[in-house]
Scaffold this active site. Structure first.
Site, PDB file in Angstrom:
ATOM      1  N   ASN A  18     -54.882  16.221  31.945  1.00  0.00           N
ATOM      2  CA  ASN A  18     -54.854  14.731  32.131  1.00  0.00           C
ATOM      3  C   ASN A  18     -53.637  14.317  32.797  1.00  0.00           C
ATOM      4  O   ASN A  18     -52.684  14.964  33.039  1.00  0.00           O
ATOM      5  CB  ASN A  18     -54.819  14.199  30.697  1.00  0.00           C
TER       6      ASN A  18
ATOM      7  N   HIS B 163     -33.422  28.202  35.991  1.00  0.00           N
ATOM      8  CA  HIS B 163     -32.251  28.520  36.630  1.00  0.00           C
ATOM      9  C   HIS B 163     -31.247  29.195  36.195  1.00  0.00           C
ATOM     10  O   HIS B 163     -30.927  29.189  35.070  1.00  0.00           O
ATOM     11  CB  HIS B 163     -31.668  26.804  37.076  1.00  0.00           C
TER      12      HIS B 163
ATOM     13  N   ALA C 161     -50.248  15.435  23.837  1.00  0.00           N
ATOM     14  CA  ALA C 161     -49.331  14.550  24.799  1.00  0.00           C
ATOM     15  C   ALA C 161     -47.700  14.882  24.724  1.00  0.00           C
ATOM     16  O   ALA C 161     -47.373  15.183  23.627  1.00  0.00           O
ATOM     17  CB  ALA C 161     -49.253  12.762  24.614  1.00  0.00           C
TER      18      ALA C 161
ATOM     19  N   ALA D  75     -48.550  16.802  19.657  1.00  0.00           N
ATOM     20  CA  ALA D  75     -47.876  15.976  20.451  1.00  0.00           C
ATOM     21  C   ALA D  75     -46.268  16.099  20.210  1.00  0.00           C
ATOM     22  O   ALA D  75     -45.850  16.145  19.348  1.00  0.00           O
ATOM     23  CB  ALA D  75     -48.174  14.607  20.418  1.00  0.00           C
TER      24      ALA D  75
ATOM     25  N   LYS E 151     -50.818  23.919   9.932  1.00  0.00           N
ATOM     26  CA  LYS E 151     -51.823  24.401   9.206  1.00  0.00           C
ATOM     27  C   LYS E 151     -52.576  25.464   9.905  1.00  0.00           C
ATOM     28  O   LYS E 151     -52.189  25.710  11.355  1.00  0.00           O
ATOM     29  CB  LYS E 151     -52.694  23.453   8.724  1.00  0.00           C
TER      30      LYS E 151
END
Length: 174
Positions: free
Chosen positions: A60, A90, A121, A139, A162
Site C-alpha cells: 500500500n 551503513h 502500518a 502497526a 498472541k
C-alpha cells in the site's frame, strides 16, 4: 543499464509508484494478481538483491523498499501504508571517516516474508528479518530477526501478543 523489471501482466502497478531501475542488474519481479499502490518507492541500493513480490500480494501507499541483499515477499501478503524495508546498513565505526564514505556493512541476508502475512502500518523491517507463514505484525513494529509462523507480534523490541489458532482449536495452538 539494468535488466528490465519482470512484472506479470495480471499485476496492478500504480503509475504513481516509483520503481527505480538498478545499475547493478537487480530486478523487480512481480507475480500475478500482485498490487503496488501509489507512492510506493522501490530503490535498488546497498547490494545486488532482487525485490520479489509474490502472487496476490499487496503493497500500500507510502511504503519504501531498499533492495540491499534482496527482499522476498511471498504470496497473499498484505503490507499496510508507510512501511519501510531497510536491508542496507551503513558502516559507521571509523569516527575519522565521514559515515557517507564508509560504505555498507555486510548483509544479514536481506528480508524474507513468507506467505499469508499481514504487516500493519508504519512498520520497519530491518536486514535479516524473517517473517514466517501466517504471522501478523502490529502497526508501528520494528522487526529484526525471525517472527515465528502464526504469531501476532508488536512493539519495539517486538513481543508476542498472541498465537493465531485454527478454527475449532480450543487449545490455542497453531
Amino acid at each position: 543499464m539494468a535488466e528490465l523489471h519482470l512484472i506479470d501482466p495480471a499485476a496492478s502497478i500504480s503509475p504513481l509508484s516509483d520503481l527505480e531501475r538498478s545499475s547493478r542488474g537487480s530486478r523487480l519481479i512481480v507475480g500475478p494478481g500482485a498490487m503496488i499502490d501509489a507512492f510506493v518507492k522501490i530503490k535498488f541500493v546497498g547490494g545486488q538483491g532482487d525485490v520479489v513480490l509474490g502472487e496476490d500480494s499487496h503493497i500500500n501507499s507510502g511504503c519504501v523498499i531498499y533492495s540491499g541483499a534482496g527482499v522476498r515477499i511471498g504470496s497473499g501478503v498484505r503490507i499496510a501504508a508507510n512501511c519501510t524495508f531497510a536491508t542496507p546498513n551503513h558502516a559507521f565505526m571509523d569516527r575519522d571517516t565521514p559515515i557517507r564514505l564508509q560504505g555498507f556493512l555486510p548483509s544479514r541476508g536481506g528480508i524474507v516474508i513468507e506467505n499469508d502475512v499481514w504487516i500493519g502500518a508504519n512498520c520497519v523491517l530491518l536486514d535479516g528479518a524473517l517473517i514466517r507463514t501466517g504471522a501478523v505484525i502490529a502497526a508501528g513494529t520494528v522487526v529484526r530477526g525471525e517472527v515465528p509462523a502464526w504469531h501476532v507480534v508488536g512493539g519495539n523490541p517486538w513481543q508476542v501478543i498472541k498465537v493465531r489458532v485454527s478454527s475449532g482449536n480450543e487449545e490455542g495452538g497453531p
